[in-house]
Design a protein around this motif. Structure first.
Motif, short mmCIF file in Angstrom:
data_model
loop_
_atom_site.label_atom_id
_atom_site.label_comp_id
_atom_site.label_asym_id
_atom_site.label_seq_id
_atom_site.Cartn_x
_atom_site.Cartn_y
_atom_site.Cartn_z
N ALA A 1 -4.07 3.91 -6.00
CA ALA A 1 -4.07 2.69 -5.22
C ALA A 1 -2.62 2.26 -5.04
O ALA A 1 -1.93 1.97 -6.00
CB ALA A 1 -4.86 1.59 -5.92
N VAL A 2 -2.17 2.23 -3.81
CA VAL A 2 -0.79 1.89 -3.50
C VAL A 2 -0.75 0.41 -3.11
O VAL A 2 -1.67 -0.11 -2.49
CB VAL A 2 -0.25 2.77 -2.36
N ASP A 3 0.33 -0.23 -3.48
CA ASP A 3 0.52 -1.65 -3.16
C ASP A 3 0.59 -1.81 -1.64
O ASP A 3 1.32 -1.11 -0.94
CB ASP A 3 1.81 -2.12 -3.84
N ARG A 4 -0.11 -2.80 -1.10
CA ARG A 4 -0.16 -3.04 0.35
C ARG A 4 1.22 -3.44 0.87
O ARG A 4 1.60 -3.04 1.97
CB ARG A 4 -1.19 -4.13 0.66
N ALA A 5 2.01 -4.21 0.16
CA ALA A 5 3.33 -4.63 0.58
C ALA A 5 4.24 -3.43 0.73
O ALA A 5 5.05 -3.36 1.68
CB ALA A 5 3.93 -5.62 -0.42
N THR A 6 4.14 -2.45 -0.12
CA THR A 6 4.95 -1.25 -0.03
C THR A 6 4.58 -0.46 1.22
O THR A 6 5.45 0.03 1.95
CB THR A 6 4.76 -0.37 -1.29
N ILE A 7 3.29 -0.34 1.47
CA ILE A 7 2.82 0.40 2.66
C ILE A 7 3.30 -0.32 3.93
O ILE A 7 3.78 0.31 4.88
CB ILE A 7 1.29 0.56 2.64
N GLU A 8 3.19 -1.66 3.96
CA GLU A 8 3.63 -2.42 5.13
C GLU A 8 5.12 -2.22 5.37
O GLU A 8 5.57 -2.06 6.53
CB GLU A 8 3.34 -3.91 4.94
N GLN A 9 5.91 -2.18 4.29
CA GLN A 9 7.36 -1.98 4.41
C GLN A 9 7.66 -0.60 4.97
O GLN A 9 8.51 -0.45 5.87
CB GLN A 9 8.00 -2.16 3.03
N LYS A 10 6.96 0.42 4.52
CA LYS A 10 7.19 1.79 5.00
C LYS A 10 6.74 1.93 6.46
O LYS A 10 7.42 2.60 7.25
CB LYS A 10 6.41 2.80 4.12
#
Length: 164
Positions: free
Chosen positions: A147-156
């Protein structure tokens, strides 16, 4: 010949009667008819000169009327050109005012449409970004089970979209 022998007897009486006939003809024609003929010729000459004078007067009058008509026609042409010029200027001014009003309205519509397009574009980009983030999160979770953090995915996702 007997006719020639009588010439001496009747010669003087024939000359006398010849002189009387010529005198009657001279005085009859010369004194009675010639004045009538002269009067007729004078009357005809007076009538002709009167007619010529009347014709000249009529010609002068017609020439004056034609000159007045031409000057009136020239004045009417000048006035019509002024009127046409004024009407043309009014039409141009009215057209320019209508065009300015139309341009302002079109400019306002273009500005409003640009704002709507920008809002729709921003909303679409936000939806795309949200859908991409959801898809990446689901893919990473299914493939790796992490499970990856949503904020990290949004940043990428934002970084990738910025680079194209």
């Amino acid at each position: 010949m007997p006719q020639i022998s009588q010439i001496g007897e009747i010669y003087a009486s024939q000359l006398f009667w010849l002189a009387i006939v010529f005198a009657l003809i001279y005085f009859g024609i010369g004194k009675a008819m010639v004045p009538k003929i002269e009067r007729t010729i004078d009357d005809r000459a007076a009538r002709i000169s009167g007619d010529l004078l009347a014709a000249q007067t009529a010609n002068d009058t017609a020439h004056g009327l034609e000159t007045a008509y031409q000057s009136g026609l020239d004045a009417a042409r000048a006035q019509s050109l002024k009127t046409v010029g004024a009407a043309k200027e009014q039409a141009i001014a009215a057209t320019e005012a209508t065009l300015k009003t139309g341009d302002a309205a079109a400019h306002d519509r273009i500005a409003a449409a640009t704002v709507r397009i920008d809002a729709a574009k921003a909303a679409a980009e936000a939806e795309i970004e949200t859908a991409t983030v959801d898809a990446v999160q689901d893919i990473v979770a299914k493939l790796s089970g992490v499970a990856v953090d949503r904020a990290t995915i949004e940043q990428k996702v934002r970084a990738e979209r910025a680079h194209g």
